[in-house]
Scaffold this active site. Structure first.
Site, PDB file in Angstrom:
ATOM      1  N   SER A 175       0.866  -1.177   0.000  1.00  0.00           N
ATOM      2  CA  SER A 175       0.000   0.000   0.000  1.00  0.00           C
ATOM      3  C   SER A 175       0.904   1.228   0.000  1.00  0.00           C
ATOM      4  CB  SER A 175      -0.894   0.004   1.244  1.00  0.00           C
ATOM      5  OG  SER A 175      -0.093   0.246   2.393  1.00  0.00           O
ATOM      6  N   HIS A 194     -12.031  -6.637  -2.506  1.00  0.00           N
ATOM      7  CA  HIS A 194     -11.406  -5.866  -1.424  1.00  0.00           C
ATOM      8  C   HIS A 194     -12.255  -5.997  -0.169  1.00  0.00           C
ATOM      9  CE1 HIS A 194      -8.339  -3.166  -3.404  1.00  0.00           C
ATOM     10  NE2 HIS A 194      -8.865  -3.796  -4.444  1.00  0.00           N
ATOM     11  N   ASP A 203      -1.023  -1.249  -4.196  1.00  0.00           N
ATOM     12  CA  ASP A 203      -2.416  -1.186  -3.743  1.00  0.00           C
ATOM     13  C   ASP A 203      -2.988   0.231  -3.948  1.00  0.00           C
ATOM     14  OD1 ASP A 203      -4.681  -2.270  -2.603  1.00  0.00           O
ATOM     15  OD2 ASP A 203      -3.858  -2.496  -0.587  1.00  0.00           O
TER      16      ASP A 203
END
Ligand SMILES: [Zn+2]
Length: 366
Positions: free
Chosen positions: A62, A268, A111
């Site tokens: 991320s 997700h 991400d």
């Protein structure tokens, strides 16, 4: 027909191989967990798990995780996102370097990237271009753009512009339309408009129609009530069945049979979902499922259990229940306690693979 292992080889895969993997996942009815990593330790735990069960895996960072990879103390503001760019590249190079030793193919992904984080995306893309110039393939296999907070035309338009830059390198694009509720990595959708939590079929078609004109290698994170994080049962209403409706809608527009499932979907906010919800989603063309929260817990829990079991040996460098002059080095050496975290995380990655039918899948035919 070759097996997936023969067709994909080992190490980080890009371009047509990524497409081949996702097509095989759709065909055989499995999905691949995408695990967020923040250090080489957690990345290695993911690789270890995939190796042990003979399966492909997706490793992703991320924005915050990437910055952490570079080091929490590195200034990430000026120039904008420099730590997140450097950390994502460091993570990618680490995985590229060690993955072949685990003997499995790995998809390397970044991400959620919201509008305000686009400088991060630009930096990673630059790294892809530099890598491509040298090696004939991009550094990363795929990237996610998440403009789901913007209007649909802006979201799709931005994705189109970036996808055009990515297509010559055959980088896979994951985009999000409709929003994932809850909070992750500083983006708080806890109080989002309920209707936005369920993507509508015409929105999926708008994305498909635009992006498929550029290249086939893209996926859609459609919202079906998903929420990041773990909540008490009953607080989240997941409707993965609407993904099958999207597939039918797009198939009809394309004039192909309903079971052809033209879209790749990404799941997700799946922590805490039931087996049935996951199975419905995979059947509807989910090829990638993000798992983060449950693995964060597993990593911590490995360490927690170790500490509880050996508490008396972890209070000082010298002195434990066996004697006040006994050394404790073999308990506080990071290779000992970090390893416990890794083992617990690897076990949880295997469980995620089991849930998604991704065990021994490298032996399957392409
Ligand atoms: Zn997500």
């Amino acid at each position: 027909m070759p097996t997936l292992k023969e067709a994909l080889g080992v190490g980080v895969i890009t371009g047509d191989k990524v497409m081949l993997l996702f097509e095989a996942a759709k065909k055989h009815g499995f999905a691949i967990p995408a695990v967020n990593v923040t250090t080489s330790s957690s990345a290695n735990a993911v690789l270890e798990a995939a190796r042990d069960i003979g399966s492909p895996i997706i490793i992703q960072a991320s924005n915050g995780g990437a910055a952490f990879f570079a080091g929490k103390s590195v200034n990430n503001k000026e120039p904008k996102e420099q730590a997140a760019i450097a950390g994502a590249v460091a993570c990618a190079l680490h995985v590229r370097q060690v993955a072949p030793f685990y003997g499995i193919p790995v998809v390397l992904h970044s991400d959620h990237c919201a509008k305000k984080l686009l400088p991060w995306f630009d930096g990673m893309l630059k790294a892809d271009e530099e890598y491509f110039a040298k090696h004939g393939e991009p550094l990363f296999s795929s990237h996610m753009l998440d403009l789901s907070e913007e209007t649909d035309p802006e979201n799709i338009g931005t994705c189109k512009a970036y996808f055009e830059k990515m297509a010559p390198m055959k980088i896979f694009l994951e985009m999000e339309i409709g929003i994932t509720g809850g909070e992750e990595d500083g983006v708080d959708n806890t109080h989002a408009d309920q209707s936005k939590l369920y993507t509508q079929s015409p929105q999926i078609w708008a994305v498909y129609e635009t992006l498929s004109k550029i290249a086939p290698n893209f996926s859609i994170a459609a919202a079906f009530g998903n929420v990041h994080g773990v909540y008490k049962p009953g607080n989240v209403k997941l409707h993965p069945g609407i993904l099958a409706e999207h597939q039918d809608f797009v198939a009809k527009k394309l004039g192909v049979t309903a079971d052809s499932k033209p879209c790749f979907f990404v799941f997700h906010g799946g922590s805490g979902s039931t087996e049935e919800e996951i199975a419905t989603a995979v059947k509807a063309g989910v090829v990638k499922m993000n798992v983060d929260t449950d693995l964060q817990w597993a990593y911590w829990d490995g360490l927690r259990q170790f500490y509880k079991k050996n508490e008396g040996y972890l209070q000082g460098q010298i002195g434990n229940p066996d004697g006040e002059d006994k050394p404790n080095k073999k308990f506080y050496d990071p290779r000992v306690w970090l390893r416990k975290a890794e083992e617990a995380m690897a076990a949880r990655v295997k469980k995620a693979c089991e849930d998604l039918g991704n065990v021994g899948t490298l032996a399957k035919e392409v």
